[in-house]
Design an enzyme around this catalytic site. Structure first.
Site, short mmCIF file in Angstrom:
data_model
loop_
_atom_site.label_atom_id
_atom_site.label_comp_id
_atom_site.label_asym_id
_atom_site.label_seq_id
_atom_site.Cartn_x
_atom_site.Cartn_y
_atom_site.Cartn_z
N ASP A 175 -18.05 -12.54 14.19
CA ASP A 175 -17.68 -13.62 15.11
C ASP A 175 -16.19 -13.95 15.04
O ASP A 175 -15.51 -13.55 14.10
CB ASP A 175 -18.46 -14.90 14.76
CG ASP A 175 -19.86 -14.86 15.33
OD1 ASP A 175 -20.14 -13.98 16.17
OD2 ASP A 175 -20.69 -15.70 14.93
N LYS A 234 -17.37 -15.17 20.49
CA LYS A 234 -18.10 -16.13 21.33
C LYS A 234 -17.09 -16.96 22.09
O LYS A 234 -16.28 -17.63 21.49
CB LYS A 234 -18.97 -17.04 20.46
CG LYS A 234 -20.11 -16.30 19.81
CD LYS A 234 -21.00 -17.27 19.11
CE LYS A 234 -20.41 -17.71 17.80
NZ LYS A 234 -21.30 -18.56 17.03
N MET A 271 -17.33 -29.07 15.10
CA MET A 271 -17.07 -28.93 16.54
C MET A 271 -16.84 -30.28 17.21
O MET A 271 -17.24 -30.49 18.34
CB MET A 271 -18.27 -28.22 17.23
CG MET A 271 -18.50 -26.82 16.71
SD MET A 271 -19.97 -26.07 17.41
CE MET A 271 -21.24 -26.66 16.29
N1 SAH Z 1 -21.44 -21.66 10.56
C1 SAH Z 1 -20.16 -22.31 10.47
C2 SAH Z 1 -19.94 -23.36 11.54
C3 SAH Z 1 -19.85 -22.77 12.95
S1 SAH Z 1 -19.59 -24.01 14.16
C4 SAH Z 1 -20.00 -22.91 9.07
O1 SAH Z 1 -20.98 -22.99 8.33
O2 SAH Z 1 -18.90 -23.31 8.71
C5 SAH Z 1 -17.83 -23.88 14.37
C6 SAH Z 1 -17.15 -25.11 13.79
O3 SAH Z 1 -17.08 -25.00 12.38
C7 SAH Z 1 -15.72 -25.30 14.23
O4 SAH Z 1 -15.62 -25.93 15.51
C8 SAH Z 1 -15.20 -26.21 13.15
O5 SAH Z 1 -15.65 -27.54 13.33
C9 SAH Z 1 -15.92 -25.64 11.93
N2 SAH Z 1 -15.10 -24.67 11.17
C10 SAH Z 1 -15.36 -23.37 10.96
N3 SAH Z 1 -14.44 -22.82 10.14
C11 SAH Z 1 -13.57 -23.80 9.82
C12 SAH Z 1 -12.43 -23.90 8.98
N4 SAH Z 1 -11.96 -22.83 8.32
N5 SAH Z 1 -11.82 -25.09 8.87
C13 SAH Z 1 -12.26 -26.19 9.52
N6 SAH Z 1 -13.34 -26.16 10.33
C14 SAH Z 1 -13.99 -25.00 10.48
#
Ligand code: SAH
Length: 268
Positions: free
Chosen positions: A41, A63, A178
């Site tokens: 992803d 995505k 998000m």
């Molecule tokens: N499965 C992922 C979340 C996916 S939804 C997890 O467990 O982290 C995508 C959201 O995750 C983004 O919009 C943001 O809010 C958060 N996100 C993912 N990676 C990030 C990072 N390195 N720093 C801050 N927020 C992050």
């Protein structure tokens, strides 16, 4: 001519963690090193992609906002096809596959299609990004409960719709994924539910990566601060008294750039 193998390969739904390669699990890394195909992803960091077996086929399943569901079906179809012709197929997702990662849906589709599948959890950004910003999610003086919630439900992405009234009173720490685009609306809802505008909030963007950025304020100030700094996604929002710990702990946080060679030297 395409000849189908008798046995299907296995799909591993692997969590890549939030970005820092040192936070990848050993199990996940081992799978990347011997994968035949890796479908990844957009939020998977380049440092993690470098762990992939150089002989493996790499497919970016990027995505895009708004085209999520259509692409999701295509991804599942692709996984099924790849499992027909390969032994180890890795579906690599940012953070943890089962936390707002559609991992549950993807895994159920594979099970229905009769494809062997296994999940390898990852460190979710909702825990790691606050940690790297010096914010513990629980603390004996400030918080004994945490809620993880999506801020994207307004766009119809998640149902049932989030009950912000209940969230506001449900726990002392609220971690929002998000939520950046929708933050003013979320704050309005939380305030209407009785949460004080003085409640501390922190935003952590690109948590655990070298480019990590943070913004701290209160529910009253954060929207203006975001606008002034042009603060954008992807970021985690943390709301609650634990954010106060940022002042004390952020000075000794990992800086995102961890020299693993140095760590190995220190450990040995
Ligand atoms: N499965 C992922 C979340 C996916 S939804 C997890 O467990 O982290 C995508 C959201 O995750 C983004 O919009 C943001 O809010 C958060 N996100 C993912 N990676 C990030 C990072 N390195 N720093 C801050 N927020 C992050």
């Amino acid at each position: 001519m395409h000849t189908e193998r008798e046995e299907l390969g296995k799909v591993y739904l692997v969590g890549a963690g939030p970005g820092d390669p040192g936070l990848m699990t050993l199990k996940g890394k081992g799978l990347l090193e011997c994968a035949d195909v890796v479908i990844y992803d957009a939020l998977v960091s380049s440092a993690i992609l470098m762990m992939i077996n150089p002989q493996a086929e790499k497919i970016h399943a990027g995505k895009r906002r708004g085209r999520h569901s259509l692409i999701q079906e295509e991804i599942t179809q692709l996984l099924i096809e790849k499992a027909r012709d390969n032994t180890i197929v890795v579906r690599l997702k940012g953070g943890d596959p089962f936390v707002f990662g559609r991992g549950g849906e993807e895994m159920a589709d594979l099970v229905k299609a009769g494809v062997p599948v296994e999940v390898v959890p990852g460190i979710t950004s909702g825990i790691a990004a606050p940690a790297y910003a010096g914010i513990p999610l629980t603390h004996r003086s400030y918080s004994s409960s945490v809620t993880f919630v999506t801020g994207h439900e307004a766009a119809g992405k998640y149902s049932p719709v989030v009950n912000w009234q209940a969230i506001a009173h449900g726990s002392e720490t609220i971690v929002i994924y998000m939520g950046i685009h929708n933050l003013p609306h979320i704050i309005e809802q939380l305030h209407a539910a009785g949460l004080s505008l003085e409640t501390p909030i922190a935003l952590v963007r690109w948590g655990t990566r070298p480019e990590q950025e943070e913004l701290t304020g209160t529910l009253a100030t954060i929207a203006a601060q975001m606008e002034a700094k042009e603060f954008s996604a992807p970021a985690i929002a943390v709301i609650g008294k634990v954010v106060k710990m940022h002042e004390i702990l952020s000075s000794c946080r990992p800086l995102g750039k961890i020299d693993m060679a140095h760590v190995t030297e220190v450990i040995n």
